[in-house]
Design a protein around this motif. Structure first.
Motif, PDB file in Angstrom:
ATOM      1  N   UNK A 157       0.833  -1.211   0.000  1.00 27.87           N
ATOM      2  CA  UNK A 157       0.000   0.000   0.000  1.00 27.87           C
ATOM      3  C   UNK A 157       0.863   1.255   0.000  1.00 27.87           C
ATOM      4  N   UNK A 158       1.912   1.277   0.840  1.00 27.41           N
ATOM      5  CA  UNK A 158       2.765   2.463   0.918  1.00 27.41           C
ATOM      6  C   UNK A 158       3.561   2.658  -0.368  1.00 27.41           C
ATOM      7  N   UNK A 159       3.984   1.580  -1.005  1.00 28.47           N
ATOM      8  CA  UNK A 159       4.692   1.705  -2.283  1.00 28.47           C
ATOM      9  C   UNK A 159       3.740   2.272  -3.340  1.00 28.47           C
ATOM     10  N   UNK A 160       2.502   1.800  -3.350  1.00 27.63           N
ATOM     11  CA  UNK A 160       1.522   2.329  -4.305  1.00 27.63           C
ATOM     12  C   UNK A 160       1.250   3.810  -4.049  1.00 27.63           C
ATOM     13  N   UNK A 161       1.181   4.197  -2.782  1.00 26.01           N
ATOM     14  CA  UNK A 161       0.992   5.613  -2.448  1.00 26.01           C
ATOM     15  C   UNK A 161       2.180   6.438  -2.927  1.00 26.01           C
ATOM     16  N   UNK A 162       3.385   5.885  -2.808  1.00 27.17           N
ATOM     17  CA  UNK A 162       4.578   6.598  -3.266  1.00 27.17           C
ATOM     18  C   UNK A 162       4.555   6.777  -4.780  1.00 27.17           C
ATOM     19  N   UNK A 163       4.101   5.761  -5.494  1.00 26.52           N
ATOM     20  CA  UNK A 163       4.006   5.877  -6.955  1.00 26.52           C
ATOM     21  C   UNK A 163       3.021   6.973  -7.344  1.00 26.52           C
ATOM     22  N   UNK A 192      16.039   9.237  -6.214  1.00 27.94           N
ATOM     23  CA  UNK A 192      15.970   9.509  -7.655  1.00 27.94           C
ATOM     24  C   UNK A 192      14.558   9.741  -8.179  1.00 27.94           C
ATOM     25  N   UNK A 193      13.567   9.708  -7.264  1.00 28.02           N
ATOM     26  CA  UNK A 193      12.179   9.918  -7.680  1.00 28.02           C
ATOM     27  C   UNK A 193      11.812   8.924  -8.799  1.00 28.02           C
TER      28      UNK A 193
END
Length: 133
Positions: free
Chosen positions: A33-39, A95-96
């Motif tokens: 979930x947090x990785x998806x939010x970061x994307x 690196x965004x």
């Protein structure tokens, strides 16, 4: 005693009644979930949200690292994998980089799916094949 926030009480109860396997599954889901939010934050050019979400994902990975039982041989392989994912998350943050997030998300998803299968198999053994939840 009055319950001030019934939802918070429900959430707390749902965590405290989970088995260690179910808690691990929840952590994998949280990391995804947090990785998806970061994307999404990268798409929205929201640097603060990206950073916050990646750091939350990293904290989950780091929790997995510190709780490994290094007396078990597979734990050494897991440590290498978790360390790699943690470093990649750092790189994604610096690196965004959405592609790195997708790579790590794929790895975490694979671990989560494997873990879910293990839990289902254990339940089948424990409760019998006819009593699946």
């Amino acid at each position: 005693m009055a319950i001030h926030n019934p939802y918070a009480a429900y959430q707390q109860n749902s965590v405290t009644t989970k088995s260690p396997g179910e808690l691990t599954l929840m952590l994998y889901n949280g990391c995804i979930k947090f990785i998806q939010q970061a994307k999404l934050a990268i798409e929205d050019q929201n640097i603060e949200k990206r950073n916050e979400s990646i750091q939350k994902a990293q904290k989950i990975i780091q929790e997995f690292m510190v709780t490994l039982n290094m007396d078990i041989s597979v734990s050494q392989n897991m440590m290498v994998m978790y360390d790699y994912m943690n470093r990649r998350l750092m790189e994604a943050n610096i690196n965004n980089d959405r592609a790195i997030l997708e790579e790590v998300e794929g790895m975490v998803t694979e671990l989560r799916d494997t873990w879910k299968t293990v839990i289902q198999t254990q339940r089948q053994k424990q409760f019998g094949a006819g009593n699946q939840a």
